[in-house]
Design an enzyme around this catalytic site. Structure first.
Site, PDB file in Angstrom:
ATOM      1  N   SER A  56       0.790  -1.226   0.000  1.00  0.00           N
ATOM      2  CA  SER A  56       0.000   0.000   0.000  1.00  0.00           C
ATOM      3  C   SER A  56       0.823   1.278   0.000  1.00  0.00           C
ATOM      4  O   SER A  56       0.322   2.328  -0.379  1.00  0.00           O
ATOM      5  CB  SER A  56      -0.952   0.002   1.186  1.00  0.00           C
ATOM      6  OG  SER A  56      -0.230  -0.125   2.390  1.00  0.00           O
TER       7      SER A  56
ATOM      8  N   HIS B  61      -5.667  -3.783  -1.517  1.00  0.00           N
ATOM      9  CA  HIS B  61      -5.508  -2.727  -2.519  1.00  0.00           C
ATOM     10  C   HIS B  61      -5.594  -3.252  -3.958  1.00  0.00           C
ATOM     11  O   HIS B  61      -5.360  -2.503  -4.903  1.00  0.00           O
ATOM     12  CB  HIS B  61      -4.196  -1.973  -2.314  1.00  0.00           C
ATOM     13  CG  HIS B  61      -4.248  -0.987  -1.187  1.00  0.00           C
ATOM     14  ND1 HIS B  61      -4.717   0.303  -1.334  1.00  0.00           N
ATOM     15  CD2 HIS B  61      -3.920  -1.120   0.119  1.00  0.00           C
ATOM     16  CE1 HIS B  61      -4.663   0.927  -0.180  1.00  0.00           C
ATOM     17  NE2 HIS B  61      -4.180   0.094   0.730  1.00  0.00           N
TER      18      HIS B  61
ATOM     19  N   LYS C 106     -12.240  -0.354   0.961  1.00  0.00           N
ATOM     20  CA  LYS C 106     -11.429   0.466   0.056  1.00  0.00           C
ATOM     21  C   LYS C 106     -12.207   0.655  -1.248  1.00  0.00           C
ATOM     22  O   LYS C 106     -13.165   1.412  -1.266  1.00  0.00           O
ATOM     23  CB  LYS C 106     -10.060  -0.170  -0.124  1.00  0.00           C
ATOM     24  CG  LYS C 106      -9.282  -0.047   1.189  1.00  0.00           C
ATOM     25  CD  LYS C 106      -7.884  -0.545   1.164  1.00  0.00           C
ATOM     26  CE  LYS C 106      -7.221  -0.157   2.481  1.00  0.00           C
ATOM     27  NZ  LYS C 106      -6.500  -1.237   3.116  1.00  0.00           N
TER      28      LYS C 106
HETATM   29  C1  LIG Z   1      -6.325  -1.481   4.560  1.00  0.00           C
HETATM   30  C2  LIG Z   1      -5.748  -2.818   4.688  1.00  0.00           C
HETATM   31  C3  LIG Z   1      -6.272  -3.735   5.602  1.00  0.00           C
HETATM   32  C4  LIG Z   1      -7.373  -3.368   6.555  1.00  0.00           C
HETATM   33  O1  LIG Z   1      -8.609  -3.348   5.951  1.00  0.00           O
HETATM   34  P1  LIG Z   1      -9.844  -2.748   6.763  1.00  0.00           P
HETATM   35  O2  LIG Z   1     -11.028  -3.311   6.079  1.00  0.00           O
HETATM   36  O3  LIG Z   1      -9.756  -1.260   6.686  1.00  0.00           O
HETATM   37  O4  LIG Z   1      -9.702  -3.244   8.164  1.00  0.00           O
HETATM   38  C5  LIG Z   1      -5.742  -5.004   5.635  1.00  0.00           C
HETATM   39  N1  LIG Z   1      -4.718  -5.351   4.825  1.00  0.00           N
HETATM   40  C6  LIG Z   1      -4.166  -4.490   3.946  1.00  0.00           C
HETATM   41  C7  LIG Z   1      -3.059  -4.941   3.077  1.00  0.00           C
HETATM   42  C8  LIG Z   1      -4.664  -3.193   3.861  1.00  0.00           C
HETATM   43  O5  LIG Z   1      -4.121  -2.344   2.990  1.00  0.00           O
END
Ligand SMILES: *Cc1c(COP(=O)(O)O)cnc(C)c1O
Length: 392
Positions: A181, A209, A240
């Site tokens: 990310s 992502h 996301k």
């Molecule tokens: C954002 C993210 C998460 C967390 O996801 P949420 O639904 O916001 O808890 C987990 N793993 C990765 C790789 C992320 O980028």
């Protein structure tokens, strides 16, 4: 004034502030979108993970309203005790179809999905092979599992193989982010799957992502590499690109059944609300039937990156819409962000420990909902701040 044993907190806060690492959290006075309202002013939004602009999509809002009428606002308790709602099952079926997997189980977030699955698959006496830049929720899931954690160099298959060759007993699990990310680079999933086969390890990819971004219609990294059926565990988030909130695990039917019996966040924390679930279902259906938003996202990110590169910014080696604009020291990145803000561009700086020291950055997230004029405006402001601060 804080005093006594808790007073260390005050010192910690002071040192975060003096290092430029203190996060000031902005309050939005309306929905997420290409522009957001902060302190009564309209600001160009360059930092949300709302890749496709679904967070305030009328179709999702309508689905949420209808679900409230039909199912109320709360899930009542954890699903194993109060019973699950048909809506949750519907979401899981829609996701399974979308991801082309036999089954899916949903969780409260991507974070809890990682906590659930890692601890269910490995424990004391087992070994996890984890990329050095894996997300914090993976790191925490690994620690909670009490398995031995062997960290391999970021995306380095030689390093992974060296670790796999070390003598172990018990189960083996390789875990990687799909898209990293902070840099936007991709895990070498085909090579990971081969090494897993060679050394008898399970494989897990966190596609947070990649969802809604990579592969056909945004099906994610497994689809991008054509690896359906070759990766044991796919973790996803609904917060996301899908625009709502929640997480899930996709895989074999028995794996999903097992997680409903052994995934601790599933067993000990209540489910996501009916409104959220209904909005997620609407989002999955939109993606499944139409790749227009995904195409727009990629067009926008190519346009933005090309102009930033021409201006002379260091934008790293991203292979996805994530665009890191590397500034250097955290304090300088924080100042850069502040100056952008003064010109109505909302893009937060990110420093240590989220990224290495000296690699602080503004991580720009363009979305499908930005127009070309929006992007041009953002590029202009980056140019003026970059020149003023001697970066370009
Ligand atoms: C954002 C993210 C998460 C967390 O996801 P949420 O639904 O916001 O808890 C987990 N793993 C990765 C790789 C992320 O980028």
């Amino acid at each position: 004034m804080l005093s006594g044993p808790l007073s260390f907190v005050k010192d910690e806060l002071e040192s975060l502030r003096s290092d430029g690492l203190y996060n000031s959290i902005r309050a939005l006075e309306g929905p997420q979108g290409a522009w957001v309202t902060i302190n009564g002013e309209s600001m160009l939004n360059f930092c949300s993970n709302n890749y496709l602009g679904l967070a305030a999509d009328p179709r999702l809002k309508q689905a949420a309203k209808e679900a409230i009428e039909q199912y109320g606002v709360g899930p009542g308790a954890v699903r194993t005790i109060a019973g699950t709602m048909t809506l949750h099952r519907e979401l899981e079926a829609a996701l399974a179809k979308f991801k082309k997997v036999p089954a899916v189980i949903s969780f409260q977030s991507g974070f809890t999905a990682n906590l659930a699955v890692i601890g269910a698959l490995v424990g004391k006496g087992d070994t996890i092979y984890s990329d050095s830049l894996n997300h914090a929720s993976i790191i925490d899931g690994c620690r909670l599992s009490r398995a031995e954690i062997k960290v391999y160099e970021h995306c380095d298959m030689q390093s992974l193989e060296e670790r796999l060759k070390e003598p172990t007993t018990g189960r083996k699990l390789i875990i990687t982010d799909g898209v990293f990310s902070m840099d936007g680079d991709l895990a070498p999933l085909p090579a990971i799957v081969e090494l897993a086969d060679k050394y008898g390890a399970m494989t897990m990819v966190d596609d947070a992502h990649g969802e809604g971004v990579l592969g056909s219609n945004g099906r994610g990294i497994v689809d991008h590499f054509g690896l359906h059926g070759r990766v044991d565990v796919e973790v996803g988030t609904l917060s996301k690109a899908l625009g709502v909130v929640g997480g899930y695990v996709a895989g074999a039917r028995e794996l999903i059944d097992y997680l409903s019996q052994r995934g601790r966040p599933f067993l000990f924390s209540s489910a996501v609300t009916p409104a959220d679930v209904a909005a997620c279902i609407a989002a999955v259906r939109i993606l499944d039937s139409d790749d227009q938003l995904v195409t727009k996202l990629w067009d926008n990110s190519r346009y933005f990156k090309q102009h930033m590169q021409e201006l002379g910014f260091d934008i790293g080696k991203s292979q996805t819409p994530i665009t890191p604009v590397i500034i250097g020291e955290a304090a300088k990145a924080a100042e850069f962000s502040q100056r952008l803000f003064e010109q109505k561009v909302f893009a937060q700086s990110i420093g240590f420990p989220t990224v290495p020291r000296g690699k602080a950055r503004i991580r720009v997230m363009v979305s499908a909902s930005h127009s070309q004029e929006d992007l041009d405006y953002g590029i202009e402001v980056f140019k003026s701040v970059g020149k003023a601060m001697g970066l370009i």
